[in-house]
Write a protein that holds these residues in place. Structure first.
Motif, PDB file in Angstrom:
ATOM      1  N   PHE A 139       0.809  -1.215   0.000  1.00 44.84           N
ATOM      2  CA  PHE A 139       0.000   0.000   0.000  1.00 44.84           C
ATOM      3  C   PHE A 139       0.846   1.270   0.000  1.00 44.84           C
ATOM      4  CE2 PHE A 139      -3.271  -3.021   1.327  1.00 44.84           C
ATOM      5  CZ  PHE A 139      -4.335  -2.588   0.545  1.00 44.84           C
ATOM      6  N   ARG A 140       2.162   1.118  -0.066  1.00 42.04           N
ATOM      7  CA  ARG A 140       3.011   2.292  -0.247  1.00 42.04           C
ATOM      8  C   ARG A 140       3.054   2.720  -1.710  1.00 42.04           C
ATOM      9  NH1 ARG A 140       5.949  -0.609   3.800  1.00 42.04           N
ATOM     10  NH2 ARG A 140       6.173   0.602   5.720  1.00 42.04           N
ATOM     11  N   ARG A 142       1.233   3.790  -5.260  1.00 39.47           N
ATOM     12  CA  ARG A 142       0.009   4.490  -5.638  1.00 39.47           C
ATOM     13  C   ARG A 142      -1.052   3.499  -6.078  1.00 39.47           C
ATOM     14  NH1 ARG A 142       0.568   9.570  -9.552  1.00 39.47           N
ATOM     15  NH2 ARG A 142       1.635  10.258  -7.640  1.00 39.47           N
ATOM     16  N   HIS A 160      -0.875  -1.139   7.002  1.00 42.37           N
ATOM     17  CA  HIS A 160      -0.647  -0.150   5.947  1.00 42.37           C
ATOM     18  C   HIS A 160      -1.831  -0.028   4.982  1.00 42.37           C
ATOM     19  CE1 HIS A 160       3.464   0.107   7.282  1.00 42.37           C
ATOM     20  NE2 HIS A 160       3.665  -1.172   7.062  1.00 42.37           N
ATOM     21  N   ILE A 161      -2.930  -0.705   5.252  1.00 44.84           N
ATOM     22  CA  ILE A 161      -4.059  -0.719   4.315  1.00 44.84           C
ATOM     23  C   ILE A 161      -4.560   0.700   4.051  1.00 44.84           C
ATOM     24  CG2 ILE A 161      -6.465  -1.422   3.998  1.00 44.84           C
ATOM     25  CD1 ILE A 161      -5.802  -3.960   5.584  1.00 44.84           C
ATOM     26  N   ASP A 162      -4.718   1.014   2.780  1.00 38.72           N
ATOM     27  CA  ASP A 162      -5.287   2.298   2.352  1.00 38.72           C
ATOM     28  C   ASP A 162      -6.785   2.076   2.123  1.00 38.72           C
ATOM     29  OD1 ASP A 162      -6.190   4.541   1.007  1.00 38.72           O
ATOM     30  OD2 ASP A 162      -4.372   4.776  -0.186  1.00 38.72           O
ATOM     31  N   TYR A 163      -7.586   2.453   3.096  1.00 34.10           N
ATOM     32  CA  TYR A 163      -9.014   2.170   3.032  1.00 34.10           C
ATOM     33  C   TYR A 163      -9.712   2.991   1.941  1.00 34.10           C
ATOM     34  CZ  TYR A 163      -8.466  -0.485   7.329  1.00 34.10           C
ATOM     35  OH  TYR A 163      -8.082  -1.425   8.257  1.00 34.10           O
ATOM     36  N   ASP A 164      -9.194   4.164   1.641  1.00 31.10           N
ATOM     37  CA  ASP A 164      -9.785   4.954   0.557  1.00 31.10           C
ATOM     38  C   ASP A 164      -9.591   4.254  -0.777  1.00 31.10           C
ATOM     39  OD1 ASP A 164     -10.623   6.945   2.294  1.00 31.10           O
ATOM     40  OD2 ASP A 164      -8.760   8.099   2.104  1.00 31.10           O
ATOM     41  N   TRP A 165      -8.376   3.722  -1.005  1.00 31.00           N
ATOM     42  CA  TRP A 165      -8.099   3.002  -2.247  1.00 31.00           C
ATOM     43  C   TRP A 165      -8.918   1.715  -2.314  1.00 31.00           C
ATOM     44  CZ3 TRP A 165      -6.267  -1.903  -3.335  1.00 31.00           C
ATOM     45  CH2 TRP A 165      -5.913  -2.141  -4.662  1.00 31.00           C
TER      46      TRP A 165
END
Length: 231
Positions: A139-140, A142, A160-165
């Motif tokens: 998730f680092r 893009r 590191h989860i990108d919840y928006d993505w």
């Protein structure tokens, strides 16, 4: 009614895999996603690959992903340099090679169709409501779906989860073995808001609580297990 099912980390356990498909009454209208690591560790890697390919040839909707062990095997055979061979050897190549030894094939020549099939496998499946991978996501990046190494090897990535993505999708993966109780706990109503399901129940492991192959019903978010039958 057709179901969507996921199984990961078969690791050469062909009898266990067949028993699990029988337990869940897998049929030609179901969609089955196999999340990598078909080979190594267990005693029947050749038989696993032969069976999966036969299922596809017979019209079953089976979709495979590549795992890190599958990649080790492909690299060792197709690249063949010292480093690739050493990586596969340390990952459990000996059990895979032995599985190819038969009366008709005493030298244990590896079926090139199996190597080609593994080398054609994708790194992920993107469904409307799920992302299916073998190991993890970086998730680092893009776009985490560009991180192939993470999809094959990464552990300890949840923080590191990108919840928006990610949006409304859930992630289903294998690679990191859990006990049966740990896998089952993911179906608890209090945990269902969490976006990740790990379904490697450590089929080839002998550690307490492991030693199972797990099938997840992606529609009901339930789990079915069979114990290792290949020891």
């Amino acid at each position: 009614m057709p179901r969507r099912l996921a199984i990961s980390d078969i690791h050469g356990c062909a009898r266990t895999f067949e028993a699990l498909l029988d337990r869940i009454s897998f049929g030609t209208t179901d969609e089955l996603y196999l999340l990598g690591d078909f080979v190594d560790r267990g005693p029947r890697s050749a038989q696993v690959l032969e069976y999966v390919i036969k299922l596809q040839d017979d019209g079953y909707r089976v979709h495979g992903l590549r795992g890190n062990h599958d990649q080790y095997m492909v690299d060792a055979i197709l690249i063949g340099d010292k480093r690739s061979r050493a990586a596969w050897r340390s990952a459990g190549a000996s059990s895979t090679k032995k599985s190819y030894v038969t009366e008709d094939n005493p030298e244990g020549r590896i079926d090139p169709i199996h190597v080609f099939w593994l080398n054609e496998l994708p790194y992920y499946y993107l469904l409307d409501d799920y992302i299916l991978i073998h190991a993890g996501l970086n998730f680092r990046r893009r776009n985490p779906l560009k991180g192939r190494k993470a999809m094959l090897n990464r552990r300890n990535w949840y923080r590191h989860i990108d919840y928006d993505w990610l949006g409304d999708r859930k992630i289903v993966h294998g690679h990191t073995p859990l006990t049966r109780l740990q896998v089952e706990a993911q179906g608890h109503p209090r945990r269902r808001a969490y976006p990740v399901f790990a379904i490697d129940a450590g089929c080839f492991h002998v550690k307490p609580g492991m030693g199972h192959l797990c099938a997840m019903n992606l529609d009901e978010r339930t789990f079915t297990f069979v114990p290792n039958l290949d020891r």
